[in-house]
Every structure is written in structure tokens, then in C-alpha cells.
Motif scaffolding. Structure first.
Motif, short mmCIF file in Angstrom:
data_model
loop_
_atom_site.label_atom_id
_atom_site.label_comp_id
_atom_site.label_asym_id
_atom_site.label_seq_id
_atom_site.Cartn_x
_atom_site.Cartn_y
_atom_site.Cartn_z
N GLY A 1 0.78 -1.23 0.00
CA GLY A 1 0.00 0.00 0.00
C GLY A 1 0.81 1.28 0.00
N ILE A 2 1.92 1.32 0.75
CA ILE A 2 2.69 2.56 0.87
C ILE A 2 3.22 3.05 -0.47
N PRO A 3 3.85 2.20 -1.29
CA PRO A 3 4.30 2.69 -2.61
C PRO A 3 3.15 3.17 -3.49
N ALA A 4 1.99 2.51 -3.39
CA ALA A 4 0.84 2.91 -4.20
C ALA A 4 0.36 4.31 -3.81
N VAL A 5 0.32 4.60 -2.51
CA VAL A 5 -0.11 5.92 -2.05
C VAL A 5 0.94 6.98 -2.40
N LEU A 6 2.21 6.64 -2.25
CA LEU A 6 3.28 7.57 -2.60
C LEU A 6 3.24 7.95 -4.08
N ALA A 7 2.76 7.04 -4.92
CA ALA A 7 2.69 7.30 -6.36
C ALA A 7 1.60 8.31 -6.71
N THR B 1 -3.91 -5.82 10.50
CA THR B 1 -2.97 -6.03 9.40
C THR B 1 -1.96 -4.91 9.26
N GLY B 2 -2.14 -3.82 10.01
CA GLY B 2 -1.23 -2.68 9.89
C GLY B 2 -1.69 -1.65 8.89
N LYS B 3 -3.00 -1.61 8.62
CA LYS B 3 -3.51 -0.71 7.58
C LYS B 3 -3.36 0.76 7.94
N THR B 4 -3.44 1.11 9.23
CA THR B 4 -3.32 2.54 9.58
C THR B 4 -1.99 3.11 9.11
N ALA B 5 -0.91 2.39 9.36
CA ALA B 5 0.40 2.87 8.91
C ALA B 5 0.50 2.87 7.39
N SER B 6 -0.25 2.00 6.73
CA SER B 6 -0.15 1.91 5.27
C SER B 6 -0.68 3.16 4.58
N PHE B 7 -1.56 3.93 5.26
CA PHE B 7 -1.97 5.20 4.67
C PHE B 7 -1.40 6.41 5.43
N ALA B 8 -1.20 6.29 6.75
CA ALA B 8 -0.71 7.44 7.52
C ALA B 8 0.72 7.81 7.12
N LEU B 9 1.59 6.83 6.97
CA LEU B 9 2.98 7.11 6.62
C LEU B 9 3.12 7.81 5.27
N PRO B 10 2.54 7.28 4.19
CA PRO B 10 2.70 7.97 2.91
C PRO B 10 1.99 9.31 2.83
N ILE B 11 0.89 9.49 3.59
CA ILE B 11 0.23 10.80 3.63
C ILE B 11 1.16 11.82 4.25
N LEU B 12 1.78 11.48 5.36
CA LEU B 12 2.74 12.38 5.99
C LEU B 12 3.89 12.71 5.05
N HIS B 13 4.37 11.70 4.34
CA HIS B 13 5.47 11.90 3.39
C HIS B 13 5.07 12.87 2.29
#
Length: 464
Positions: free
Chosen positions: A35-41, A53-65
């Protein structure tokens, strides 16, 4: 050469990597890896991800980035990213995660939800907020009062979209979407996909990247699932017996109704088991206090309804009990997903009344595509082919006074057994954790493979 199984390999900025290290997170989960690379794109995302499953970090981290990279000045009352959640507890949990991951960035997050003062939230919103976490009803309240504008939103997240639709938020969601720019990034996360979810995804997302980290409606592999057939009138005594005899600690018990949660909490407390209830009719400060005490080990049992339990994120939660089966079989998957997280083992026990819960049980076993192991507790359980009215009378002593009903599988090294020189049970040593989440608002184990487990009863105590 950079290892592929690291957060650094996903392309996250150094301040985020430092925050992850500070929090003790070492290895991304599958949803994060995909998920992280997809959001970063920068494109839209449709993700099938269950709790744990760790979904919160999968969107929170790339949003912050992404917000850090654009370095755009945030205007007061005009957030740049909006994360919608179905419940207050989940909103608070997501906001806490965003703050943890963004601790080394000059970005500010804030959560608005019902049950607390609108005035206090309004005052906080007079400062610039980059990331807003909100429940739909309270968000619309603030918009109508002029405290917020969504005209600068760059990224929208619908977290647990299936639950939001179940709770009747679809009209509010569409009102909110109408107040945002048409050009934005949209991320939709859901544990299940029905026709309503697919319709929402089709109207919201444009050429989304699809991420599915687990087969639909599968249960956590590290959760040891079992059930006990017991008359409705005997469930309370059986639960007290299990908690006291097996010395269970940090038990999350699911009740179907708010009234039932209150009644069971009072009964367990009278039996000497520190317990609190968690449901939508509780004041927000009472809900926050109960959840905090449960997380810190000051409460042995927390009795919750399905909606209130959303957002409960307890590391290494050892035990989930279904005091009553849910009417919607997919909710069973959500419930037992509260244990067996972040590499820890967990147990899920269901108390099933053969008189009126067999229909729900059959539906659950169809959804998880496996039979749930039956356990016999001498003096308490009945054969599922017989009704409780056929059950012979048993000794009327209080559960704590009965002898000879020790758990047949008890292990002195188990996480649910007290140390001889400790007042609390020993918990297993934790493995390194993956990064993961944990007014008008509505309402230790073996893996269970695809072929399932033999459903023949096993003994839980003496058979005499």
C-alpha cells in the motif's frame, strides 16, 4: 544494497523512518509493503485489509510523506488530508498513530468526534491542521458552524468503509465528498466487499490500484478458535468459571446489545472480576477511561458491543470471548481479529446457545470455510443436538466453588496462566511489532487452515 523488507526500501522520508525506529517498528506488514508505494505514487487505492494487518500505517505514513514533500502552507480551518472513521475510538486511535509517525515533522493532526465538547474542538481548529481525523456526523457539525472548510483537501481516506455503510453513514459521506475538490487522491479501506461498498468505490475512485492482503473474510491464522455449547441461562456462570479457573486476564468480551453489556459487566464485577462496559451510550470520558484502564491491565475484562470495539488496539491481547454470536457472520471475523495481532498468539472462545444461535453458527462457519472446534466443559456444556431444556440439572454451587473443572489444555507456561509468585498471569515475550494501527455519531493458538479443524468436541475439564 538495501534490503527489500524494510521501511526504508519503501521510499519513506528519513524523519518517518526515525519515528518508526523510535516506536520499535522494524518490518513492514504485507498491506504496508503493497500500500505505501501505491499511495506515494499519488493514485487512488482500493484496499482489502482486516483489522490487525497494519492498515493505519499503510496510509498514515505515505500521507505524511506527501504533505511534507509539497511543503504547502496550511491555512486555518482548511486541512489538507481527511481521514474518515466510523467510530470515536477508531478516530482517536488513528490520530494517535499519525502523531506517532509524524513526531519529527512540522505537521499537525487533530481528531474531531462526538461525545465531547464541540466548543473545545472549535477552539483547537482555530490553529492550522494538516491532517484531520473525523467521524462523519461531528465533521458535518463543524462544517455547518463554519469551523472547517474542505476546499483544500488533497487526500481523502475512508477507513473501515464497510462499517461506515453498516452504520448508515452513506448520505453523510456523500455530503462530505461534495464539499471537497474534485481533484484529489482517494483511499478506501474495507475488510469486506459487498455491493454497496463496490458501488461507493466505483463512484469515488479513479483507476485505483487494488491491494488485497488476505483472502476475503478469512480469520487470523494465529487465533485458536473454539466454541462451547451452553444454554443462554448458563453462559454467565460458565464465563465466570473460565475466567477464574483459567486465570484469564485482559479478556475482551463481545455482547450483542448495550443493555446486555452493562448487565454482564455488573455480574462479573459482583463475582470479583474487575470489569467495565464499553458501548455507544457511555459518555466519551467513561469510554476513554475504561479503554485506558483495560490497556494498562487495571481491568481484567472489557465487555463491548461491536461498534464500540472498533478502534480497540491492545498489543498482545490474549483472549476474545463471544458471549453471544453476532447476527452478521462477517462481524465474527472482525471480533476475533482483535487478538492474534503483531505476531502474537491469541484465543477466541464463543459461547453458543443451541436453542437459538445455531443459524448464526452455521453462517459463520460458511464464511470462514471451516468448522470451529467444540469444547466440552463438564457440568456446563450440552450436546448441540439437544436443546437446553433436555439438559440434566447440575450442581447449583457458585462457579468458584466447583472442583475438578480444570481446562484440559492448561499449560503452566501459557499466557493465560498466572505465575506462582505473581499476581498477574505471565504474557509471552513479544516479538518485534509491525507498524500498525490501532454529538451526532451513530451508533494461544494453532493456525486454522483452509481445510479447517476437526469439529469433534474436546474435553475441557472432567468428563465424569
Amino acid at each position: 544494497m538495501q534490503s527489500e523488507n524494510t521501511f526504508a526500501a519503501l521510499g519513506l522520508a528519513e524523519p518517518l523512518l526515525r519515528a518508526l525506529t523510535d516506536a520499535g517498528y522494524t518490518t513492514p506488514t504485507p498491506i504496508q509493503t503493497k500500500g505505501i508505494p501505491a499511495v506515494l505514487a499519488g493514485g487512488d487505492l482500493l484496499a482489502a485489509a482486516q483489522t490487525g494487518t497494519g492498515k493505519t500505517a499503510s496510509f498514515a505514513l505515505p500521507i505524511l510523506h506527501r504533505l511534507m514533500e509539497t511543503a504547502q502552507r496550511t491555512r486555518t480551518g482548511r486541512p489538507r488530508a481527511l481521514i474518515l472513521t466510523p467510530t470515536r475510538e477508531l478516530a482517536a486511535q488513528v490520530d494517535e498513530s499519525v502523531r506517532t509517525y509524524g513526531q519529527h515533522l512540522p505537521l499537525r493532526s487533530f481528531a474531531v468526534y462526538g461525545g465531547v465538547s464541540v466548543f473545545g474542538q472549535s477552539k483547537a481548529l482555530r490553529r492550522p491542521v494538516d491532517i484531520l481525523v473525523a467521524t462523519p456526523g461531528r465533521l458535518l457539525d463543524h462544517i455547518s458552524q463554519g469551523n472547517l472548510s474542505l476546499s483544500d483537501i488533497e487526500i481523502l481516506v475512508l477507513d473501515e468503509a464497510d462499517r461506515m455503510l453498516d452504520m448508515g453513514f452513506i448520505r453523510d459521506i456523500r455530503k462530505i465528498m461534495d464539499k471537497m475538490p474534485a481533484k484529489r487522491q482517494n483511499l478506501l479501506f474495507s475488510a469486506t466487499f459487498n455491493d454497496d461498498i463496490r458501488g461507493l468505490a466505483n463512484s469515488l475512485l479513479t483507476n485505483p490500484v487494488s491491494v488485497d492482503v488476505a483472502p476475503r473474510n478469512t480469520t487470523a491464522e494465529r487465533v485458536d478458535q473454539s466454541l462451547m455449547m451452553v444454554p443462554q441461562s448458563g453462559k454467565r456462570d460458565l464465563l465466570i468459571h473460565l475466567i477464574q479457573e483459567q486465570q484469564w486476564f485482559q479478556v475482551l468480551v463481545f455482547s450483542r446489545t448495550k443493555h446486555g453489556a452493562d448487565r454482564l459487566s455488573e455480574q462479573l464485577t459482583r463475582a470479583g472480576i474487575p470489569t467495565a462496559a464499553l458501548h455507544g451510550n457511555k459518555a466519551q470520558n467513561a469510554r476513554t477511561r475504561a479503554l485506558d484502564q483495560f490497556k494498562r491491565g487495571k481491568l481484567q475484562v472489557l465487555v463491548a458491543t461491536d461498534i464500540a470495539a472498533r478502534g480497540i488496539d491492545v498489543d498482545s491481547l490474549p483472549m476474545v470471548v463471544n458471549f453471544e454470536l453476532p447476527n452478521v457472520p462477517e462481524d465474527y471475523v472482525h471480533r476475533i481479529g482483535r487478538t492474534g495481532r503483531a505476531g502474537a498468539e491469541g484465543k477466541a472462545v464463543s459461547l453458543v446457545c443451541p436453542d437459538n444461535e445455531m443459524k448464526q453458527l452455521r453462517a459463520i462457519e460458511r464464511v470462514i470455510n471451516a468448522p470451529i472446534e467444540r469444547i466440552v466443559v463438564a457440568g456446563f456444556t450440552v450436546d448441540e443436538t439437544r436443546t437446553s431444556r433436555q439438559r440434566p440439572p447440575r450442581d447449583a454451587k457458585a462457579p468458584s466453588q466447583r472442583n475438578g473443572h480444570r481446562h484440559g489444555r492448561a499449560n503452566p507456561d501459557s499466557q493465560n496462566t498466572r505465575n506462582a509468585d505473581s499476581k498477574r498471569p505471565a504474557h509471552p515475550q513479544r516479538a518485534p511489532r509491525d507498524a500498525q494501527g490501532q454529538g451526532r455519531d451513530k451508533p494461544a493458538g494453532r493456525s486454522l487452515g483452509a481445510q479447517g479443524r476437526d469439529a469433534r468436541p474436546r474435553r475441557f475439564g472432567n468428563s465424569d
